[in-house]
Scaffold this motif. Structure first.
Motif, short mmCIF file in Angstrom:
data_model
loop_
_atom_site.label_atom_id
_atom_site.label_comp_id
_atom_site.label_asym_id
_atom_site.label_seq_id
_atom_site.Cartn_x
_atom_site.Cartn_y
_atom_site.Cartn_z
N VAL A 14 0.87 -1.19 0.00
CA VAL A 14 0.00 0.00 0.00
C VAL A 14 0.90 1.23 0.00
O VAL A 14 1.98 1.22 0.59
N LEU A 15 0.45 2.28 -0.66
CA LEU A 15 1.18 3.54 -0.64
C LEU A 15 0.58 4.40 0.47
O LEU A 15 -0.61 4.73 0.45
N ILE A 16 1.44 4.73 1.42
CA ILE A 16 1.04 5.50 2.59
C ILE A 16 1.47 6.95 2.41
O ILE A 16 2.51 7.23 1.83
N GLY A 17 0.68 7.87 2.97
CA GLY A 17 1.06 9.27 2.93
C GLY A 17 0.19 10.10 3.85
O GLY A 17 -0.68 9.56 4.56
N PRO A 18 0.38 11.42 3.87
CA PRO A 18 -0.45 12.30 4.71
C PRO A 18 -1.93 12.13 4.38
O PRO A 18 -2.31 12.13 3.21
N ALA A 19 -2.74 11.98 5.42
CA ALA A 19 -4.18 11.76 5.20
C ALA A 19 -4.81 12.90 4.43
O ALA A 19 -5.77 12.70 3.67
N SER A 20 -4.27 14.10 4.56
CA SER A 20 -4.82 15.26 3.83
C SER A 20 -4.48 15.21 2.35
O SER A 20 -5.07 15.95 1.55
N ASP A 21 -3.53 14.36 1.96
CA ASP A 21 -3.15 14.11 0.57
C ASP A 21 -2.86 15.39 -0.22
O ASP A 21 -3.47 15.64 -1.26
N PRO A 22 -1.91 16.20 0.25
CA PRO A 22 -1.62 17.46 -0.45
C PRO A 22 -1.10 17.28 -1.87
O PRO A 22 -1.25 18.19 -2.70
N ALA A 23 -0.50 16.12 -2.17
CA ALA A 23 0.02 15.89 -3.53
C ALA A 23 -1.02 15.29 -4.45
O ALA A 23 -0.74 15.08 -5.64
N GLY A 24 -2.21 14.99 -3.93
CA GLY A 24 -3.28 14.43 -4.77
C GLY A 24 -2.98 13.05 -5.30
O GLY A 24 -3.26 12.74 -6.45
N ALA A 67 5.59 12.01 5.60
CA ALA A 67 6.04 11.69 4.25
C ALA A 67 5.30 10.49 3.70
O ALA A 67 4.50 9.84 4.39
N HIS A 68 5.60 10.18 2.46
CA HIS A 68 5.03 9.01 1.79
C HIS A 68 5.98 7.82 1.93
O HIS A 68 7.19 7.99 2.05
N VAL A 69 5.42 6.61 1.88
CA VAL A 69 6.23 5.41 1.98
C VAL A 69 5.43 4.24 1.42
O VAL A 69 4.21 4.19 1.55
N LEU A 70 6.13 3.32 0.78
CA LEU A 70 5.50 2.07 0.34
C LEU A 70 5.67 1.05 1.44
O LEU A 70 6.78 0.83 1.94
#
Length: 281
Positions: free
Chosen positions: A115-125, A197-200
């Motif tokens: 799964v690709l994890i990242g900020p819940a607000s998803d600023p990078a879309g 940050a994002h992480v796999l």
């Protein structure tokens, strides 16, 4: 009378001594057999082994010592003869290990997904089902970072394949925003939480990572390219004669047996099944 008493005492002493020597000559009671299993951090940190291995030991009497490393390091440990069996998740690396003669046979055991994890607000879309489209947006999202395992693990290999599929060199494209920790999945998730940050990640470790998620959430899941199969391989005794072949094969056979597969399927966290059996026999 004294002579008779003396002889009786001496004879009794000799019998006791002989009995002691006989007992000393008897072999010690056999101890439980034990093997070394080199595996990934995901199987250890997800809690799967704590669920599975006591049941295997109860069935067979064989103790299992787990050395949890990235897949590449686990296979290297086995190449050196420091493990009896491996359970890892990088099919290409596993097949190479067998082709080189270090392993007897790769046996499929189970699978889950990344799964690709990242900020819940998803600023990078990035949120969606297409992991390649999501990663392609990161170089242009100047404030967003990505944490890489950077440890030659199965997860790291999967991540690099995804970057390669979109012709992106993350070291060049993200520069200082690409953080290679050279660490296991748990520490990588901790680092991502600290940096927002994002992480796999593999789903199993993410499901078990409940205490320090901070603002992180699953952004991308369900893409077929995120499929994550695991295999078990017994180390070849022709390369390392000291390998405990019988006991290692017993573990491999148990994992792919109906009982082992049922135990894998029964492991859940908060009602969520983390690994799905896929043995072919």
């Amino acid at each position: 009378m004294k002579r008779k008493l003396f002889l009786t005492t001496v004879l009794g002493g000799l019998l006791l001594a002989a009995g002691g020597l006989a007992r000393a000559a008897q072999p010690a009671a056999p101890t439980s057999a034990s093997i070394v299993l080199a595996s990934t951090t995901s199987t250890e940190q997800s809690g799967l082994f704590a669920h599975l291995l006591p049941r295997f030991t109860a069935d067979t009497g064989i103790q299992v010592k787990v050395v949890a490393l990235g897949t590449g390091q686990a296979l290297d440990l086995a190449r050196r003869g420091d493990a009896d069996v491996v359970l890892v998740h990088d099919v290409a690396a596993e097949e190479k290990f067998v082709a080189e003669g270090f392993g007897l046979k790769r046996m499929p055991v189970m699978a889950n997904d990344f799964v690709l994890i990242g900020p819940a607000s998803d600023p990078a879309g990035l949120r969606g089902r297409d992991v390649l489209q999501a990663l392609a947006k990161l170089p242009g999202a100047s404030a967003q970072s990505f944490v890489s395992r950077g440890d030659k693990s199965g997860t790291h290999a999967a991540e690099l394949r995804l970057w390669q599929a979109i012709n992106v060199d993350p070291v060049q494209s993200l520069a200082q925003r690409y953080r290679q920790c050279g660490c296991g999945m748990g520490p990588a998730l901790n680092m991502a939480a600290a940096l927002n940050a994002h992480v796999l990640a593999d789903r199993g470790t993410w499901a078990a990572f409940t205490k320090n998620r901070a603002d992180l959430a699953v952004l991308v899941e369900g893409d077929a390219r995120l499929y994550n199969p695991y295999g078990v391989i017994v180390v070849n005794p022709a390369k390392h004669p000291h390998v405990k072949l019988k006991e290692a094969q017993a573990l491999a056979d148990w994992l792919v047996s109906a009982k082992g597969q049922a135990q894998i399927a029964s492991y859940k966290i908060a009602g969520e099944q983390l690994f799905f059996p896929n043995a072919t026999r």
